[in-house]
Design an enzyme around this catalytic site. Structure first.
Site: not given
Ligand code: S3P
Length: 427
Positions: A21, A26, A93, A121, A166, A168, A314, A345, A387
């Site tokens: 995913k 990306r 997210g 969130r 993180s 993200q 995750d 979670r 999940r």
């Molecule tokens: C992800 C980063 C993680 C992960 C999410 C996917 C990503 O989140 O939990 O399922 O693709 O960068 P965080 O960056 O908020 O930890």
């Protein structure tokens, strides 16, 4: 939709898990910022990644989809155009946070929103650094929650010390950094998954990594590339835990991504006594992959905390299921980030395990599972969290009595066909 899970006698088979995913998202985003054609093989056709495709199309970039093959044609960093309507990231997210970085660098007005879960969130964590880079941003609840309105362009590079590990947040800042002249740096408290760094390099950007510090050089000339998406280790982990806890099982999962920033759960399960072996290790487009073989094993409780948490964040719901069937206690700490996922979670996993009759205690930043060699079938609510639904199904395979997974359709977010795969393995 409800799914009924009956206890499995054994699980056996070879399963190709769907594409990763994180890497699928990306590939579309970087393809849209690169000149020429990007071809993506084994793209994950899950709801989250489809949200990213819809948004990139709404920004004027051509994305063609043919089964699990995706082609993106773009003129490079300046190809995106002002969207005529609000952008909808759905439940994703990754889409909202990474796209916020790209929109912050793009000289037009855009609004990005999502479903009920995503609008609750935390978004302040990406908005703050992007404001510091010079984007104009307004969001709900004092710039903390989506919808997020962004007027981007004219960014300056920053050195950003992120309060959270993180990927993200890191990726949002690095993607914005592509549009800023000079070097943009992100420092994390612990290293998070590094797919953005690897893929940026693959597309021709200059990236330097020093421990938990990553720097990207702005205004690169990115060129379209071919990407083969590895199988998703996070999806594989449901089948791995199922193979460990259902007696007499043996499952082989070919071509799964084994990037070390994603394989914390493999380490933990091996330390718990899991018979898991990796074969045929190799690299594709800068990502390590391999074939994973798993056999049923007696497991022992363990402690999970500290720097490994981002490498398995995750996977904690399904690790908790393994812990419920292990001998002794398993303690999960330093995992407060779990409260900000598709559901809280910590709360939802604790509730799920209790429904199966497991002994669990909740803390602010984790929980302890008192392992036993028996759990009982349950009716499991999933809080629309993919999940959680898959973890409950895995628990149901090893439970005594039948299990019903409520709201099971949410597995489409990351693993379309998950329940059929379980049925195939159980013959
Ligand atoms: C992800 C980063 C993680 C992960 C999410 C996917 C990503 O989140 O939990 O399922 O693709 O960068 P965080 O960056 O908020 O930890």
């Amino acid at each position: 939709m409800d799914e009924k899970i009956t206890p499995a006698k054994r699980l056996q088979g070879v399963i190709n898990v769907p594409g990763d995913k994180s890497i699928s998202h990306r590939s579309i985003m970087l393809g849209a910022l690169s000149r020429g054609e990007t071809e993506v093989e084994n793209f994950l056709m899950g709801e989250d990644c489809l949200s990213t495709i819809r948004i990139i199309r709404a920004l004027g970039v051509e994305v063609l989809v043919d089964n699990n093959l995706v082609a993106i044609r773009s003129d490079g960093l300046e190809a995106l155009r002002e969207p005529v309507d609000v952008l909808d990231a759905g439940n994703s997210g990754t889409t909202m946070r990474l796209m916020s970085g790209i929109l912050a660098g793009s000289p037009f007005y855009a609004v990005i929103t999502g479903d009920d879960s995503l609008r609750s969130r935390p978004m302040g964590r990406v908005i703050r650094p992007l404001l510091e880079m010079g984007a104009e941003i307004m969001a709900r609840n004092n710039n903390l929650l989506a919808p997020i309105a962004i007027k981007g362009g004219n960014l300056r590079p920053i050195n950003y010390e992120s309060p959270v590990a993180s990927a993200q947040v890191k990726s949002a800042v690095l993607l914005a950094g592509l549009f800023a002249p000079g070097c943009t740096t992100v420092i994390e408290p612990n290293q998070s998954r590094d797919h953005t760094e690897r893929m940026l390099r693959h597309f021709g950007a200059r990236v330097a990594v020093d421990g938990t510090q990553v720097t990207v050089w702005g205004k690169p000339g990115l060129t379209g590339k071919k990407i083969i998406v590895p199988g998703d280790i996070s999806s594989a982990m449901f089948l791995i835990v199922a193979g460990l806890i259902v007696k007499d099982s043996e499952i082989v999962l070919p071509n799964v991504g084994v990037n070390p920033t994603r394989t914390g759960a493999l380490q933990v399960l091996k330390a718990m006594g899991g018979d898991i072996t990796l074969h045929n290790l190799r690299e594709i487009n800068g990502e390590p992959i391999g074939d994973i073989k798993v056999r049923s094993s007696g497991l022992k409780g363990t402690e999970i905390g500290g720097a490994i948490i981002p490498y398995l964040i995750d996977e904690i719901p399904v690790l908790a299921v393994a812990a419920a069937l292990a001998e002794g206690d398993t303690v999960i700490s330093d995992a407060g980030e779990l409260r900000h996922k598709e559901s809280d979670r910590i709360a939802t996993v604790v509730k799920m395990l209790r429904a199966f009759g497991a002994g669990v205690e909740e803390f602010t930043d984790g929980f302890v599972v008192h392992g036993a060699n028996k759990i009982t079938g349950a009716v499991s609510e999933t809080s629309a969290d993919h999940r959680l639904a898959m973890s409950a199904a895995v628990a149901g395979l090893a439970a005594q009595g039948d299990t019903v997974v409520r709201g099971a359709e949410c597995v489409h977010i990351s693993y379309p066909g998950f329940f059929n795969t379980l049925k195939k393995l159980a013959v």
